[in-house]
Design an enzyme around this catalytic site. Structure first.
Site, PDB file in Angstrom:
ATOM      1  N   SER A 162       1.287  -0.437  -0.108  1.00 11.90           N
ATOM      2  CA  SER A 162       0.035   0.208  -0.151  1.00 11.90           C
ATOM      3  C   SER A 162       0.760   1.103   0.092  1.00 11.90           C
ATOM      4  O   SER A 162       1.987   0.733   0.439  1.00 11.90           O
ATOM      5  CB  SER A 162      -1.067   0.333   1.280  1.00 11.90           C
ATOM      6  OG  SER A 162      -1.551   1.129   1.353  1.00 11.90           O
ATOM      7  N   TYR A 203      -2.161  -0.956  11.312  1.00 10.09           N
ATOM      8  CA  TYR A 203      -1.988  -1.467   9.558  1.00 10.09           C
ATOM      9  C   TYR A 203      -0.623  -0.434   8.560  1.00 10.09           C
ATOM     10  O   TYR A 203      -0.263  -2.072   7.817  1.00 10.09           O
ATOM     11  CB  TYR A 203      -3.608  -0.614   9.364  1.00 10.09           C
ATOM     12  CG  TYR A 203      -3.368  -0.599   7.923  1.00 10.09           C
ATOM     13  CD1 TYR A 203      -3.097   0.217   6.362  1.00 10.09           C
ATOM     14  CD2 TYR A 203      -4.003  -2.149   7.342  1.00 10.09           C
ATOM     15  CE1 TYR A 203      -3.257   0.060   5.433  1.00 10.09           C
ATOM     16  CE2 TYR A 203      -3.867  -2.637   5.468  1.00 10.09           C
ATOM     17  CZ  TYR A 203      -3.154  -1.676   5.211  1.00 10.09           C
ATOM     18  OH  TYR A 203      -3.168  -1.832   3.272  1.00 10.09           O
ATOM     19  N   LYS A 262       2.271  -3.541   7.029  1.00  7.00           N
ATOM     20  CA  LYS A 262       2.803  -3.388   4.934  1.00  7.00           C
ATOM     21  C   LYS A 262       3.671  -3.445   5.286  1.00  7.00           C
ATOM     22  O   LYS A 262       5.058  -3.918   4.563  1.00  7.00           O
ATOM     23  CB  LYS A 262       1.576  -2.036   4.955  1.00  7.00           C
ATOM     24  CG  LYS A 262       0.101  -2.606   4.552  1.00  7.00           C
ATOM     25  CD  LYS A 262       0.073  -3.374   3.450  1.00  7.00           C
ATOM     26  CE  LYS A 262      -1.719  -3.893   3.127  1.00  7.00           C
ATOM     27  NZ  LYS A 262      -1.612  -5.547   2.942  1.00  7.00           N
TER      28      LYS A 262
HETATM   29  C1  WQD Z   1      -9.610   9.073   1.091  1.00 10.18           C
HETATM   30  C2  WQD Z   1      -9.589  10.549   1.053  1.00 10.18           C
HETATM   31  C3  WQD Z   1     -10.446  11.011   3.532  1.00 10.18           C
HETATM   32  C4  WQD Z   1     -13.799   8.604   4.212  1.00 10.18           C
HETATM   33  C5  WQD Z   1      -6.511   4.557   3.297  1.00 10.18           C
HETATM   34  C6  WQD Z   1      -5.028   3.705   3.482  1.00 10.18           C
HETATM   35  C7  WQD Z   1      -4.228   2.587   1.945  1.00 10.18           C
HETATM   36  C8  WQD Z   1      -5.428   2.505   1.439  1.00 10.18           C
HETATM   37  C9  WQD Z   1      -6.605   3.405   1.201  1.00 10.18           C
HETATM   38  C10 WQD Z   1      -5.711  -0.281   2.163  1.00 10.18           C
HETATM   39  C11 WQD Z   1      -8.952  11.041   2.530  1.00 10.18           C
HETATM   40  C12 WQD Z   1     -11.534  11.428   2.440  1.00 10.18           C
HETATM   41  C13 WQD Z   1     -12.628   9.364   3.365  1.00 10.18           C
HETATM   42  C14 WQD Z   1     -14.613   9.854   5.146  1.00 10.18           C
HETATM   43  C15 WQD Z   1     -13.713  11.440   3.993  1.00 10.18           C
HETATM   44  N1  WQD Z   1      -5.633   1.149   2.462  1.00 10.18           N
HETATM   45  N2  WQD Z   1     -12.450  11.149   4.261  1.00 10.18           N
HETATM   46  N3  WQD Z   1     -14.825  10.948   4.909  1.00 10.18           N
HETATM   47  O1  WQD Z   1      -7.318   7.122   3.609  1.00 10.18           O
HETATM   48  O2  WQD Z   1      -6.158   8.165   1.309  1.00 10.18           O
HETATM   49  O3  WQD Z   1      -6.148   5.037   2.210  1.00 10.18           O
HETATM   50  O4  WQD Z   1      -7.149   3.435   2.638  1.00 10.18           O
HETATM   51  O5  WQD Z   1      -4.625  -0.114   1.879  1.00 10.18           O
HETATM   52  O6  WQD Z   1      -3.333   2.551   2.722  1.00 10.18           O
HETATM   53  O7  WQD Z   1      -4.308   4.671   4.217  1.00 10.18           O
HETATM   54  O8  WQD Z   1      -8.317   6.603   2.109  1.00 10.18           O
HETATM   55  O9  WQD Z   1     -10.552   6.094   1.281  1.00 10.18           O
HETATM   56  O10 WQD Z   1      -9.333   6.428   4.047  1.00 10.18           O
HETATM   57  O11 WQD Z   1      -9.777   8.579   2.601  1.00 10.18           O
HETATM   58  O12 WQD Z   1     -13.460  12.538   3.912  1.00 10.18           O
HETATM   59  O13 WQD Z   1     -15.713   9.123   5.832  1.00 10.18           O
HETATM   60  O14 WQD Z   1     -11.515  10.583   1.582  1.00 10.18           O
HETATM   61  O15 WQD Z   1     -10.233  12.399   4.412  1.00 10.18           O
HETATM   62  O16 WQD Z   1      -9.163  12.748   2.383  1.00 10.18           O
HETATM   63  P1  WQD Z   1      -6.832   6.585   2.531  1.00 10.18           P
HETATM   64  P2  WQD Z   1     -10.015   7.164   2.898  1.00 10.18           P
END
Ligand code: WQD
Length: 332
Positions: free
Chosen positions: A125, A151, A155
């Site tokens: 990731s 997490y 990785k």
């Molecule tokens: C994306 C954007 C949030 C939820 C994580 C892991 C990474 C991979 C992908 C596994 C961010 C915003 C989110 C919500 C929001 N996972 N958001 N409201 O954090 O980029 O990555 O997931 O492999 O390892 O770190 O993904 O989907 O959580 O967030 O505003 O209810 O959406 O702030 O900007 P992220 P995400």
């Protein structure tokens, strides 16, 4: 016909990859404990490909169970998806994450060693980049620094374990695929992201808001230094991601190869909401709340290495992913 073991193969990314492998003529077996997926995925894989992969409902921590799968399997490679993946949950339950992700991987590697399976593709990731000095990631960026959750640390640690093992056994070939933000699903709408429990990620939460299981989306901050104030991420269609695994399998080289799997372009949270609304034809209720700890303003991939060495390039867009997501929602 080469036989592949997909650990976590009934999961979101695993199931999409299993479908591409079967379409390409590989024989695939799945090892999964169904902690974050459903057995019905096997029916859907069979429906889409005409093939029902042999399924082992086994936990990676069940050493004897894992060993028996390898004893009978005669696998040419392992694609290792299985693991716990909720960033927030990992902060609350670090021991469970280290035991499952690290301990489970060690069981898989011990069985690979015992039965002479010399190729592994690891589902890593972009989170291993921590807080990179550049918000466009190349594979040569340092990893493992400023990781904000167990997490992400698992990785990173598994990548290091694989690198060390490849030094000890020159015949052991490792491909590490660093995913950015997987979204979308097979255009049939038969399979899609369908996690058990409360999701962490943006798209499964948007899907629950659409299904009215959650009243509204909370946007975690609109005061970032980005074009519209919300965070930028590299959302990659899961079918493109699956095809990346196929090309990685067909281009396995001696030693350790590391590739970013991303589109190379970024989308903000507000742009994701707009794209979803265009695809659904309905407004998506949301409210802006405070920033989420650990979020970076922007993180996208430089995917040039995968393009150059694997001949892989993401073809689908966020709009394709939203269209396919709506199709999945309306089919289920
Ligand atoms: C994306 C954007 C949030 C939820 C994580 C892991 C990474 C991979 C992908 C596994 C961010 C915003 C989110 C919500 C929001 N996972 N958001 N409201 O954090 O980029 O990555 O997931 O492999 O390892 O770190 O993904 O989907 O959580 O967030 O505003 O209810 O959406 O702030 O900007 P992220 P995400």
């Amino acid at each position: 016909m080469e036989k592949i073991l997909a650990t976590g193969g009934t999961g979101y990314i695993g199931s999409h990859t299993v479908i591409e492998l079967i379409k390409k003529g590989y024989e695939v077996e799945i090892l999964d404990n169904l902690y974050n997926s459903k057995i019905e995925v096997l029916d859907k894989i069979e429906n889409l490909t005409g093939v029902r992969p042999k399924f082992h409902q086994i936990d990676m921590l069940d050493e004897n169970g894992v060993d028996k799968v390898f004893e009978d399997g005669n696998f040419s490679a392992v694609i290792h998806f299985a693991g716990l993946k909720a960033v927030g949950e990992s902060v609350e339950k670090p021991l469970e994450y280290y035991e499952t992700n690290i301990g489970g991987t060690l069981n898989i590697l011990e069985s690979m060693k015992k039965y002479g399976v010399k190729k592994i593709i690891f589902s890593s990731s972009a989170t291993v980049y921590g807080e990179p000095e550049s918000d466009v990631c190349v594979e040569t960026l340092p990893t493992g620094q400023k990781l904000t959750n167990p997490y992400g640390k698992t990785k990173y640690m598994i990548e290091e374990i694989l690198k060390d093992y490849a030094v000890a056994d020159k015949d052991f070939n490792v491909t590490i695929l660093r995913y950015f933000n997987p979204v979308g699903n097979d255009e049939s709408g038969l399979i899609g992201e369908d996690p058990n429990g409360i999701p962490n990620n943006l798209m499964p939460i948007i899907m629950k808001v659409y299904k009215k299981e959650i009243p509204e989306l909370s946007v975690f901050g609109d005061d970032y230094n980005t074009r519209d104030g919300s965070c930028i991420r590299d959302y990659i269609h899961v079918v493109d991601l699956a095809k990346g695994h196929l090309l990685a399998l067909e281009n396995i080289k001696p030693g350790v190869s590391i590739y970013n799997l991303g589109t190379g372009s970024g989308t903000t949270v507000f742009e994701m909401i707009d794209a979803f609304e265009k695809a659904s034809g309905e407004k998506l209720p949301y409210k802006v709340v405070g920033r989420r700890a650990g979020d970076l303003p922007a993180l996208t991939a430089n995917p040039e290495k995968a393009e150059r060495e694997l001949g892989w390039k993401a073809e689908k867009t966020v709009e394709d992913a939203m269209r396919d997501t709506i199709n999945f929602l309306r089919n289920n």
